[in-house]
Design a protein around this motif. Structure first.
Motif, mmCIF file in Angstrom:
data_model
loop_
_atom_site.group_PDB
_atom_site.id
_atom_site.type_symbol
_atom_site.label_atom_id
_atom_site.label_comp_id
_atom_site.label_asym_id
_atom_site.label_seq_id
_atom_site.Cartn_x
_atom_site.Cartn_y
_atom_site.Cartn_z
ATOM 1 N N GLY A 162 0.782 -1.231 0.000
ATOM 2 C CA GLY A 162 0.000 0.000 0.000
ATOM 3 C C GLY A 162 0.809 1.274 0.000
ATOM 4 O O GLY A 162 2.033 1.266 0.009
ATOM 5 N N GLY A 163 0.077 2.368 0.014
ATOM 6 C CA GLY A 163 0.657 3.698 0.047
ATOM 7 C C GLY A 163 -0.422 4.734 -0.140
ATOM 8 O O GLY A 163 -1.495 4.435 -0.661
ATOM 9 N N GLY A 164 -0.144 5.974 0.286
ATOM 10 C CA GLY A 164 -1.101 7.063 0.101
ATOM 11 C C GLY A 164 -2.404 6.874 0.853
ATOM 12 O O GLY A 164 -3.421 7.434 0.477
ATOM 13 N N GLY A 165 -2.382 6.058 1.919
ATOM 14 C CA GLY A 165 -3.592 5.853 2.693
ATOM 15 C C GLY A 165 -4.528 4.812 2.131
ATOM 16 O O GLY A 165 -5.568 4.514 2.725
ATOM 17 N N LYS A 166 -4.199 4.229 0.977
ATOM 18 C CA LYS A 166 -5.052 3.207 0.385
ATOM 19 C C LYS A 166 -4.754 1.858 1.024
ATOM 20 O O LYS A 166 -3.621 1.558 1.372
ATOM 21 C CB LYS A 166 -4.830 3.131 -1.125
ATOM 22 N N GLY A 167 -5.792 1.028 1.144
ATOM 23 C CA GLY A 167 -5.609 -0.284 1.725
ATOM 24 C C GLY A 167 -5.236 -0.213 3.190
ATOM 25 O O GLY A 167 -4.350 -0.939 3.653
ATOM 26 N N ASP A 228 7.130 16.888 9.387
ATOM 27 C CA ASP A 228 5.988 16.395 10.159
ATOM 28 C C ASP A 228 4.780 16.386 9.232
ATOM 29 O O ASP A 228 4.397 17.413 8.675
ATOM 30 C CB ASP A 228 5.711 17.285 11.373
ATOM 31 N N CYS A 229 4.197 15.204 9.056
ATOM 32 C CA CYS A 229 3.036 15.033 8.170
ATOM 33 C C CYS A 229 1.852 14.485 8.952
ATOM 34 O O CYS A 229 1.079 13.661 8.458
ATOM 35 C CB CYS A 229 3.391 14.112 7.012
ATOM 36 N N SER A 230 1.714 14.931 10.205
ATOM 37 C CA SER A 230 0.680 14.391 11.082
ATOM 38 C C SER A 230 -0.723 14.859 10.727
ATOM 39 O O SER A 230 -1.698 14.191 11.072
ATOM 40 C CB SER A 230 0.983 14.771 12.543
ATOM 41 N N LEU A 231 -0.834 16.019 10.083
ATOM 42 C CA LEU A 231 -2.163 16.537 9.744
ATOM 43 C C LEU A 231 -2.725 15.735 8.577
ATOM 44 O O LEU A 231 -2.381 15.968 7.412
ATOM 45 C CB LEU A 231 -2.097 18.023 9.390
ATOM 46 N N GLN A 232 -3.586 14.765 8.889
ATOM 47 C CA GLN A 232 -4.113 13.843 7.895
ATOM 48 C C GLN A 232 -5.618 13.689 8.058
ATOM 49 O O GLN A 232 -6.165 13.889 9.130
ATOM 50 C CB GLN A 232 -3.445 12.464 8.033
ATOM 51 N N ARG A 233 -6.247 13.319 6.957
ATOM 52 C CA ARG A 233 -7.665 12.964 6.975
ATOM 53 C C ARG A 233 -7.818 11.699 6.143
ATOM 54 O O ARG A 233 -7.407 11.652 4.982
ATOM 55 C CB ARG A 233 -8.524 14.096 6.391
ATOM 56 N N ARG A 234 -8.376 10.675 6.766
ATOM 57 C CA ARG A 234 -8.493 9.364 6.112
ATOM 58 C C ARG A 234 -7.133 8.874 5.617
ATOM 59 O O ARG A 234 -7.003 8.360 4.512
ATOM 60 C CB ARG A 234 -9.500 9.414 4.950
ATOM 61 N N HIS A 235 -6.125 9.087 6.428
ATOM 62 C CA HIS A 235 -4.748 8.658 6.151
ATOM 63 C C HIS A 235 -4.118 9.384 4.966
ATOM 64 O O HIS A 235 -3.041 9.006 4.511
ATOM 65 C CB HIS A 235 -4.682 7.144 5.918
ATOM 66 N N GLN A 236 -4.759 10.430 4.455
ATOM 67 C CA GLN A 236 -4.179 11.239 3.394
ATOM 68 C C GLN A 236 -3.613 12.514 4.011
ATOM 69 O O GLN A 236 -4.293 13.201 4.786
ATOM 70 C CB GLN A 236 -5.238 11.606 2.339
ATOM 71 N N LYS A 237 -2.370 12.843 3.656
ATOM 72 C CA LYS A 237 -1.736 14.041 4.205
ATOM 73 C C LYS A 237 -2.448 15.296 3.712
ATOM 74 O O LYS A 237 -2.829 15.392 2.544
ATOM 75 C CB LYS A 237 -0.263 14.064 3.807
#
Length: 619
Positions: A162-167, A228-237
């Motif tokens: 996976g990657g980019g929040g998919k899967g 820092d990439c903590s600001l995410q929604r549905r695992h998407q940055k």
């Protein structure tokens, strides 16, 4: 130095590579789909080759067509950008086998880090700390359930490819595990052609820290500090920054050294990102930060690293691929100031962030910050690709100043009729907790009510819309606004429709007026509000959930239909799943009843507002 370069990608990253290559005197070739024929990156390249229809699987993911384009144009090298084929080891090998230069990580490194379970096993061997979890080959659902139960909930199910929040699915309790596993596997198979998963302990106060690394063919590896990439929604940055807030010198040294160790363990060459998960419940500490995965390519958020180091990472990629040594040693790299990046998407935060498509009839992006964009006014946002319109990047001496500059820039965005997340981003950047660095991956979910704009216009919008309907001759514009105006009769009480809804406005400031234009839209703090005189037939009609009609909330492809006509359903029961712009949307029954009509067909393309299912309620 490379003389000619084919870019096997599209959009803003293709434009970025083209511009850097041109500065270095390199001829560029763009490959493109039917949908992208008129896009800016195609026009800006020295040469362009059509490689297939709109669907990525028939164009940008077709290795053979990209290689044929390289042969036809006598390209010397291929740069994959990010996404599509950028982390495909088979494609990298095919490029090299054709005698071309691959501007990316070695195929061996891509393979070593491409599968999350194998990568973690390799990191364990290299003494890099990894998140507790299950990395086994046994993929039987019952075994996976037992492992999750043993780890303890919540757990995270992640596609190994996976990657980019998919899967990826978070599971809070055992009873939800099998359903989440099935959904995760279906998405992983669709996105990556591989439905295998691993299980990780879900960190309750997680921070997403990543380190930019770079290697050359002489065995040199350096880091360019952390993001820092903590600001995410549905695992998407959503928002990224460099350096990471709250990172002290000792922790930075430990994390960056671990990233270099990880890169050296796979003989890494080129640009890469080593991602870590941090338990920030007690602040950032080196003993509470674990390896998560490595992205063997350039990242979308690389501009913030460029800003704080003063380096051009695309130029570094080209120079290293050309056989040169790294431009700088580790002791020659330092952090200068603070940088933030916000991703401006074509989506509607007020409608569950569903993608928004259409022509960008009006597009104004700020000039006060760096803007990396793949589109211009008049271009089309289609459902075929990622809905990112632009990246906005600020750079300032300190964190709060960088946040304020980026918020002001985001508030000045003007886009219509495509909806965007500009106001959502501006509110996030201005949020008090964000400004003091109290961030983790749950930040957006916790503060969603404060960040998502209301669908109802506030008093500023109503006053401005009403004033814009008055006859011309008012003295001055409302300086906080930019937009368009229609003429109408002057009244103290003004009837106006804003975003399709009628309002009677007591106009307190008739001198407040928006600027003239060809459409009737107000732009306020990054948000667009269409307005008009009231319609006589405003009541209208149409389908809605109270009719039992389940309609498509966005254009997309039907990927699953779970019911049949005359079937009994209960409120909340899944009916149809639609996919658009890499996102699945599940639609459920609005109440108990019977399926009276079933229009949805698996595999069919549907438009926004199409009737999919109609439920007849119980008498």
């Amino acid at each position: 130095m490379i003389k000619s370069l084919l870019i096997a990608n599209r959009g803003e990253i293709a434009r970025r590579i083209i511009r850097t290559a041109r500065r270095l005197g390199i001829r560029t070739i763009a490959v493109h789909s039917d949908a992208d024929t008129a896009m800016p990156f195609v026009r800006e390249a020295d040469e362009a080759v059509l490689i297939g229809p709109a669907a990525a699987r028939d164009s940008y993911l077709r290795q053979d067509r990209t290689l044929d384009a390289a042969r036809q144009t006598s390209a010397e090298a291929i740069h994959p950008g990010y996404g599509f084929l950028s982390e495909n080891a088979e494609f990298a090998e095919a490029v090299i086998a054709k005698g071309l230069i691959w501007v990316g990580a070695p195929p061996t490194a891509i393979r070593a880090m491409g599968l999350k379970d194998a990568a973690k096993q390799r990191m364990v061997a290299a003494n890099v700390p990894v998140t507790p979890g299950y990395l086994g080959e046994d993929q039987d659902p019952a075994r996976l359930q037992r492992e999750a139960d043993a780890i303890g909930y919540p757990v995270l199910i992640k596609a190994v490819a996976g990657g980019g929040g998919k899967g990826m699915r978070k599971v809070d309790k055992a009873s939800d595990f099998l359903a989440a596993l099935e959904s995760c596997r279906r998405e992983a198979a669709s996105s990556f052609g591989d439905d295998r998963v691993l299980i990780e302990k879900y960190i309750l106060s997680p921070r997403h820290i990543e380190v930019q690394v770079f290697g050359d063919t002489f065995g040199n590896v350096v880091h360019l500090f952390e993001r820092d990439c903590s600001l995410q929604r549905r695992h998407q940055k959503v928002i990224e920054e460099a350096p990471a807030p709250g990172m002290d010198a000792a922790t930075r040294e430990a994390v960056c050294d671990a990233a270099v160790k990880a890169a050296k363990a796979v003989d890494y060459v080129g640009a890469g990102t080593v991602e870590f998960i941090a338990d920030a419940a007690e602040g950032l500490r080196a003993d509470r930060i674990w390896f998560m995965e490595m992205n063997t390519r350039l990242q979308v958020e690389h501009p913030v690293t460029e800003a704080i180091t003063g380096q051009d990472l695309v130029e570094w990629q080209i120079r290293v691929a050309s056989g040169e040594r790294l431009p700088l040693r580790q002791d020659e790299l330092s952090i200068n100031g603070w940088a933030m990046e916000a991703r401006l998407y074509a989506e509607n935060p007020s409608n569950n962030f569903l993608p928004s498509t259409g022509r960008l009839e009006h597009l104004h992006l700020p000039t006060s910050v760096r803007v990396d964009s793949g589109v211009e006014q008049g271009d089309e946002v289609t459902p075929h690709y990622d809905p990112m319109i632009a990246k906005l990047i600020s750079h300032a001496p300190g964190r709060r100043q960088a946040a304020n500059e980026l918020a002001r820039a985001m508030a000045s965005v003007e886009i219509w009729p495509v909806r965007t997340n500009a106001v959502f981003l501006a509110r996030t950047l201005r949020h008090p907790d964000f400004l003091v660095g109290a961030v983790d991956t749950g930040f957006i979910a916790r503060h969603l009510a404060d960040l998502v704009p209301s669908t109802e216009p506030d008093e500023r919008v109503l006053q401005a819309a009403a004033a814009a309907l008055l006859p011309t001759g008012a003295q001055e514009a409302w300086t906080a606004l930019a937009g368009f105006r229609l003429n109408a009769e002057a009244y103290r009480l003004v009837s106006v429709e804003v975003d399709g809804r009628p309002y009677l406005v007591s106009l307190d400031h008739p001198e407040l007026r928006a600027r003239n234009g060809s459409q009737d839209v107000l732009f306020i703090d990054g948000e667009a509000w269409p307005f008009s005189p009231p319609r006589a037939d405003h009541a209208g009609g149409g389908l809605n959930l109270t009719d039992g009609a389940v309609i498509a909330p966005m254009p997309g492809i039907v990927i699953a239909v779970s019911v049949s006509e005359r079937e009994r359903v209960v409120r909340g029961q899944p009916l149809v799943v639609i996919e658009a712009m890499k996102m699945e949307q599940s639609l459920s029954a609005p109440f108990d009843g019977t399926v009276a009509e079933l229009k949805a067909i698996s595999g069919a393309q549907v438009t926004e507002g199409s009737l999919l299912v109609r439920i007849e309620g119980d008498k």
